[in-house]
Motif scaffolding. Structure first.
Motif, PDB file in Angstrom:
ATOM      1  N   ALA A  32     -33.734  24.096 -36.510  1.00 19.88           N
ATOM      2  CA  ALA A  32     -34.232  23.039 -35.627  1.00 19.88           C
ATOM      3  C   ALA A  32     -33.781  23.275 -34.191  1.00 19.88           C
ATOM      4  N   LEU A  33     -32.517  23.694 -34.039  1.00 17.74           N
ATOM      5  CA  LEU A  33     -31.999  23.941 -32.696  1.00 17.74           C
ATOM      6  C   LEU A  33     -32.758  25.095 -32.030  1.00 17.74           C
ATOM      7  N   PHE A  34     -32.963  26.179 -32.760  1.00 18.12           N
ATOM      8  CA  PHE A  34     -33.714  27.319 -32.211  1.00 18.12           C
ATOM      9  C   PHE A  34     -35.128  26.903 -31.824  1.00 18.12           C
ATOM     10  N   ASN A  35     -35.751  26.101 -32.671  1.00 18.31           N
ATOM     11  CA  ASN A  35     -37.108  25.648 -32.379  1.00 18.31           C
ATOM     12  C   ASN A  35     -37.146  24.817 -31.100  1.00 18.31           C
ATOM     13  N   ASN A  36     -36.140  23.965 -30.916  1.00 14.32           N
ATOM     14  CA  ASN A  36     -36.083  23.106 -29.734  1.00 14.32           C
ATOM     15  C   ASN A  36     -35.898  23.891 -28.437  1.00 14.32           C
ATOM     16  N   VAL A  37     -35.239  25.034 -28.519  1.00 15.11           N
ATOM     17  CA  VAL A  37     -34.999  25.836 -27.304  1.00 15.11           C
ATOM     18  C   VAL A  37     -35.873  27.087 -27.284  1.00 15.11           C
ATOM     19  N   GLU A  38     -36.967  27.047 -28.031  1.00 14.09           N
ATOM     20  CA  GLU A  38     -37.964  28.123 -28.043  1.00 14.09           C
ATOM     21  C   GLU A  38     -37.358  29.468 -28.448  1.00 14.09           C
ATOM     22  N   ASN A  39     -36.488  29.407 -29.453  1.00 10.63           N
ATOM     23  CA  ASN A  39     -35.909  30.603 -30.067  1.00 10.63           C
ATOM     24  C   ASN A  39     -35.117  31.488 -29.101  1.00 10.63           C
ATOM     25  N   ASP A  40     -34.556  30.893 -28.087  1.00  9.49           N
ATOM     26  CA  ASP A  40     -33.706  31.619 -27.142  1.00  9.49           C
ATOM     27  C   ASP A  40     -32.271  31.590 -27.664  1.00  9.49           C
ATOM     28  N   PHE A  41     -31.791  32.733 -28.169  1.00 11.49           N
ATOM     29  CA  PHE A  41     -30.478  32.783 -28.806  1.00 11.49           C
ATOM     30  C   PHE A  41     -29.354  32.393 -27.845  1.00 11.49           C
ATOM     31  N   ASP A  42     -29.384  32.919 -26.621  1.00  9.39           N
ATOM     32  CA  ASP A  42     -28.321  32.636 -25.665  1.00  9.39           C
ATOM     33  C   ASP A  42     -28.255  31.150 -25.329  1.00  9.39           C
ATOM     34  N   VAL A  43     -29.422  30.549 -25.113  1.00  9.64           N
ATOM     35  CA  VAL A  43     -29.458  29.116 -24.815  1.00  9.64           C
ATOM     36  C   VAL A  43     -28.980  28.310 -26.020  1.00  9.64           C
ATOM     37  N   ALA A  44     -29.433  28.702 -27.217  1.00 10.59           N
ATOM     38  CA  ALA A  44     -29.028  27.996 -28.435  1.00 10.59           C
ATOM     39  C   ALA A  44     -27.517  28.043 -28.618  1.00 10.59           C
ATOM     40  N   ASN A  45     -26.927  29.172 -28.329  1.00 10.09           N
ATOM     41  CA  ASN A  45     -25.484  29.324 -28.466  1.00 10.09           C
ATOM     42  C   ASN A  45     -24.735  28.425 -27.485  1.00 10.09           C
ATOM     43  N   THR A  46     -25.231  28.360 -26.245  1.00  9.56           N
ATOM     44  CA  THR A  46     -24.607  27.503 -25.232  1.00  9.56           C
ATOM     45  C   THR A  46     -24.760  26.031 -25.594  1.00  9.56           C
ATOM     46  N   VAL A  47     -25.956  25.656 -26.033  1.00 10.42           N
ATOM     47  CA  VAL A  47     -26.221  24.270 -26.415  1.00 10.42           C
ATOM     48  C   VAL A  47     -25.372  23.870 -27.620  1.00 10.42           C
ATOM     49  N   ALA A  48     -25.252  24.762 -28.594  1.00  8.35           N
ATOM     50  CA  ALA A  48     -24.465  24.478 -29.789  1.00  8.35           C
ATOM     51  C   ALA A  48     -23.018  24.174 -29.424  1.00  8.35           C
ATOM     52  N   ASP A  49     -22.476  24.944 -28.493  1.00  6.65           N
ATOM     53  CA  ASP A  49     -21.098  24.716 -28.057  1.00  6.65           C
ATOM     54  C   ASP A  49     -20.945  23.328 -27.447  1.00  6.65           C
ATOM     55  N   SER A  50     -21.921  22.921 -26.659  1.00  8.12           N
ATOM     56  CA  SER A  50     -21.890  21.596 -26.045  1.00  8.12           C
ATOM     57  C   SER A  50     -21.995  20.495 -27.094  1.00  8.12           C
ATOM     58  N   ILE A  51     -22.866  20.706 -28.074  1.00 12.68           N
ATOM     59  CA  ILE A  51     -23.044  19.709 -29.131  1.00 12.68           C
ATOM     60  C   ILE A  51     -21.758  19.522 -29.929  1.00 12.68           C
ATOM     61  N   LEU A  52     -21.111  20.628 -30.258  1.00 15.19           N
ATOM     62  CA  LEU A  52     -19.899  20.559 -31.067  1.00 15.19           C
ATOM     63  C   LEU A  52     -18.729  19.914 -30.326  1.00 15.19           C
ATOM     64  N   LYS A  53     -18.798  19.887 -28.987  1.00 15.60           N
ATOM     65  CA  LYS A  53     -17.706  19.306 -28.197  1.00 15.60           C
ATOM     66  C   LYS A  53     -18.033  17.907 -27.665  1.00 15.60           C
ATOM     67  N   ALA A  54     -19.233  17.412 -27.965  1.00 19.47           N
ATOM     68  CA  ALA A  54     -19.674  16.137 -27.384  1.00 19.47           C
ATOM     69  C   ALA A  54     -18.742  14.979 -27.740  1.00 19.47           C
ATOM     70  N   LYS A  55     -18.287  14.924 -28.972  1.00 18.93           N
ATOM     71  CA  LYS A  55     -17.447  13.804 -29.394  1.00 18.93           C
ATOM     72  C   LYS A  55     -16.144  13.753 -28.612  1.00 18.93           C
TER      73      LYS A  55
END
Length: 203
Positions: A32-55
């Motif tokens: 789902a994350l890859f689909n949301n960022v149009e399968n851009d691995f670098d962007v997905a990796n950066t976004v994932a880091d932000s999501i995991l630290k949001a709390k």
């Protein structure tokens, strides 16, 4: 709109005997994350880091809604169902919050209506929220919203749905500037209409 979930283990995850990686490791729905960022691995990796630290950004409550802007797509991530479960929406511009399973962001709280509030995003105005006529009401930074009237949302705002308190975060990974960064915008007198979105009882 379907919601994808990522569960947080209740016990620490271990790399090897005695070596704890983290007690807050979350298994993200990568497809789902890859689909949301149009399968851009670098962007997905950066976004994932932000999501995991949001709390970790929460100051007054363990619950939050995180708006992510990446590769010209916008989607929301939240733990409104429980503090140990993430809900990641599909990319879009309008997301309903409430107890109903049809809501983009389900909320597990007895004081929240099945369809309680809506968060929308437009390129011109940024994010805003509106109460859709709930019993307990919606508050933004402790001010109760007039039903069906939208109010601008900013990074760090506090949202109250009934008795549930949330913090709102915005993470913009695009170079386009948030239109709300340069000025204060207050929306009054605008009616919220739903076209081509979910329908629900009482609408």
């Amino acid at each position: 709109m379907s919601t994808l979930r990522a569960s947080c283990p209740s016990s620490p995850v271990k790399k090897s005997a005695g070596n704890v990686i983290s007690d807050n490791v979350l298994s993200l729905p990568w497809d789902a994350l890859f689909n949301n960022v149009e399968n851009d691995f670098d962007v997905a990796n950066t976004v994932a880091d932000s999501i995991l630290k949001a709390k970790d950004r929460c100051q007054i409550t363990p619950f939050y809604v995180q708006a992510v802007i990446a590769n010209s797509s916008v989607f929301l991530v939240s733990n409104t169902g429980s503090s140990e479960t993430l809900h990641l929406t599909h990319a879009g511009t309008c997301w309903l919050l409430g107890k109903s399973g049809t809501c983009a962001l389900p909320v597990a709280d007895s004081t929240v209506d099945p369809c309680h509030a809506v968060i929308r995003c437009t390129p011109e105005s940024g994010f805003f929220i509106a109460d859709v006529g709930s019993q307990a009401g919606t508050r933004l930074n402790r001010r109760r919203l007039v039903p069906q009237k939208r109010q601008a949302l900013r990074d760090g705002d506090m949202i109250e749905l009934g008795e549930l308190v949330l913090e709102f975060f915005v993470d913009n990974f695009d170079r386009v500037k948030d239109p709300l960064d340069a000025c204060e915008i207050t929306y009054t007198g605008y009616e919220i209409t739903y076209t081509g979105m979910e329908t629900y009882p009482g609408s």
